[in-house]
Design a protein around this motif. Structure first.
Motif, short mmCIF file in Angstrom:
data_model
loop_
_atom_site.label_atom_id
_atom_site.label_comp_id
_atom_site.label_asym_id
_atom_site.label_seq_id
_atom_site.Cartn_x
_atom_site.Cartn_y
_atom_site.Cartn_z
N THR A 1 0.84 -1.19 0.00
CA THR A 1 0.00 0.00 0.00
C THR A 1 0.88 1.23 0.00
O THR A 1 1.79 1.34 0.81
N ASP A 2 0.60 2.15 -0.91
CA ASP A 2 1.33 3.41 -0.97
C ASP A 2 0.70 4.35 0.07
O ASP A 2 -0.48 4.68 -0.04
N PRO A 3 1.47 4.79 1.08
CA PRO A 3 0.89 5.64 2.13
C PRO A 3 0.46 7.02 1.62
O PRO A 3 -0.37 7.67 2.24
N ARG A 4 0.99 7.45 0.46
CA ARG A 4 0.63 8.77 -0.07
C ARG A 4 -0.78 8.80 -0.64
O ARG A 4 -1.53 9.74 -0.40
N ASP A 5 -1.15 7.77 -1.41
CA ASP A 5 -2.45 7.81 -2.07
C ASP A 5 -3.28 6.55 -1.84
O ASP A 5 -4.36 6.42 -2.37
N HIS A 6 -2.76 5.63 -1.05
CA HIS A 6 -3.45 4.39 -0.68
C HIS A 6 -3.70 3.45 -1.85
O HIS A 6 -4.57 2.58 -1.78
N SER A 7 -2.96 3.62 -2.95
CA SER A 7 -3.04 2.63 -4.02
C SER A 7 -2.45 1.32 -3.50
O SER A 7 -1.61 1.33 -2.61
N THR A 8 -2.93 0.20 -4.05
CA THR A 8 -2.49 -1.09 -3.53
C THR A 8 -2.28 -2.12 -4.63
O THR A 8 -2.86 -2.04 -5.71
N CYS A 9 -1.47 -3.09 -4.28
CA CYS A 9 -1.37 -4.33 -5.03
C CYS A 9 -1.48 -5.43 -3.99
O CYS A 9 -0.64 -5.53 -3.09
N ALA A 10 -2.52 -6.22 -4.09
CA ALA A 10 -2.73 -7.32 -3.16
C ALA A 10 -2.58 -8.64 -3.90
O ALA A 10 -3.11 -8.79 -5.01
N LEU A 11 -1.86 -9.56 -3.31
CA LEU A 11 -1.67 -10.88 -3.89
C LEU A 11 -2.28 -11.90 -2.94
O LEU A 11 -1.99 -11.91 -1.75
N SER A 12 -3.15 -12.73 -3.48
CA SER A 12 -3.79 -13.76 -2.66
C SER A 12 -3.78 -15.08 -3.42
O SER A 12 -3.68 -15.12 -4.64
N ARG B 1 -4.13 -14.50 -7.34
CA ARG B 1 -4.84 -13.32 -7.83
C ARG B 1 -4.06 -12.08 -7.40
O ARG B 1 -3.79 -11.88 -6.22
N ALA B 2 -3.71 -11.27 -8.39
CA ALA B 2 -3.11 -9.96 -8.13
C ALA B 2 -4.18 -8.92 -8.39
O ALA B 2 -4.72 -8.85 -9.50
N THR B 3 -4.52 -8.14 -7.37
CA THR B 3 -5.56 -7.11 -7.50
C THR B 3 -4.90 -5.75 -7.30
O THR B 3 -4.32 -5.48 -6.24
N TRP B 4 -4.99 -4.93 -8.33
CA TRP B 4 -4.37 -3.61 -8.33
C TRP B 4 -5.47 -2.56 -8.20
O TRP B 4 -6.48 -2.63 -8.87
N ARG B 5 -5.23 -1.55 -7.31
CA ARG B 5 -6.23 -0.49 -7.07
C ARG B 5 -5.56 0.87 -7.02
O ARG B 5 -4.48 1.00 -6.44
N GLY B 6 -6.23 1.86 -7.59
CA GLY B 6 -5.74 3.23 -7.52
C GLY B 6 -4.71 3.53 -8.59
O GLY B 6 -4.62 2.84 -9.60
N TYR B 7 -3.94 4.58 -8.37
CA TYR B 7 -2.88 4.97 -9.29
C TYR B 7 -1.60 4.30 -8.82
O TYR B 7 -1.05 4.65 -7.78
N VAL B 8 -1.14 3.32 -9.56
CA VAL B 8 0.06 2.57 -9.20
C VAL B 8 1.21 3.08 -10.05
O VAL B 8 1.19 2.97 -11.28
N ASP B 9 2.22 3.66 -9.37
CA ASP B 9 3.37 4.16 -10.12
C ASP B 9 4.31 3.00 -10.47
O ASP B 9 4.13 1.88 -9.99
N PRO B 10 5.30 3.23 -11.33
CA PRO B 10 6.18 2.15 -11.78
C PRO B 10 6.90 1.41 -10.65
O PRO B 10 7.07 0.19 -10.73
N PRO C 1 -2.05 5.65 -16.07
CA PRO C 1 -1.22 4.74 -16.86
C PRO C 1 -0.78 3.55 -16.03
O PRO C 1 -0.66 3.64 -14.80
N TRP C 2 -0.54 2.44 -16.71
CA TRP C 2 -0.16 1.22 -16.01
C TRP C 2 1.21 0.76 -16.43
O TRP C 2 1.45 0.45 -17.59
#
Length: 137
Positions: free
Chosen positions: A7-18, A27-36, A68-69
């Motif tokens: 989780t990015d503390p600046r904007d709370h974007s996430t990548c969760a792996l389950s 399953r990789a679940t991506w949320r928000g603006y994920v930078d490189p 962008p992704w």
């Protein structure tokens, strides 16, 4: 079972792996603006957990991404794809961002990706396809 969450503390974007035991896939679940940097961390987390929990199926859900992704598609093609393949990845269902109607992944990865890669507009179709793939294997 949740394996990892970045989780990015600046904007709370996430990548969760389950690991979804009932479906036999990661399953990789991506949320928000994920930078490189975040994208690379999430992809590396997959490799780490795939080494511990070998799994031939991956559901990569980008439906909740914004912006962008992953500018580092060269890294994906040259580093991640070969490592994931060596770890046993055989099939990827990639769900597009909801705010985009195309994806650069199919055009930027080499033609000879060593696993089956399908692109989907929605999560339900991706899940159905992976379930069929699992039943057939």
């Amino acid at each position: 079972m949740l394996l990892n969450i970045n989780t990015d503390p600046r904007d709370h974007s996430t990548c969760a792996l389950s690991y979804e035991e009932e479906n036999h896939w990661l399953r990789a679940t991506w949320r928000g603006y994920v930078d490189p940097v975040e994208a690379m961390r999430g992809a590396e987390a997959y490799l780490l957990h795939a080494a511990r929990t070998p799994c031939s199926l991956l559901l990569n859900d980008n439906s909740q991404l914004r912006g962008p992704w992953f500018d580092s598609l060269d890294w994906l093609a040259e580093v991640w794809v070969p490592q994931a393949s060596r770890l046993g990845l055989r099939c990827v269902a990639h769900v597009l961002q909801a705010d985009r109607h195309s994806d650069i992944i199919p055009t930027r990865l080499p033609d000879s990706v060593p696993f089956e890669l399908q692109i989907f507009q929605n999560l339900e179709d991706a899940q159905d396809w992976l379930k069929q793939w699992h039943l057939a294997s």
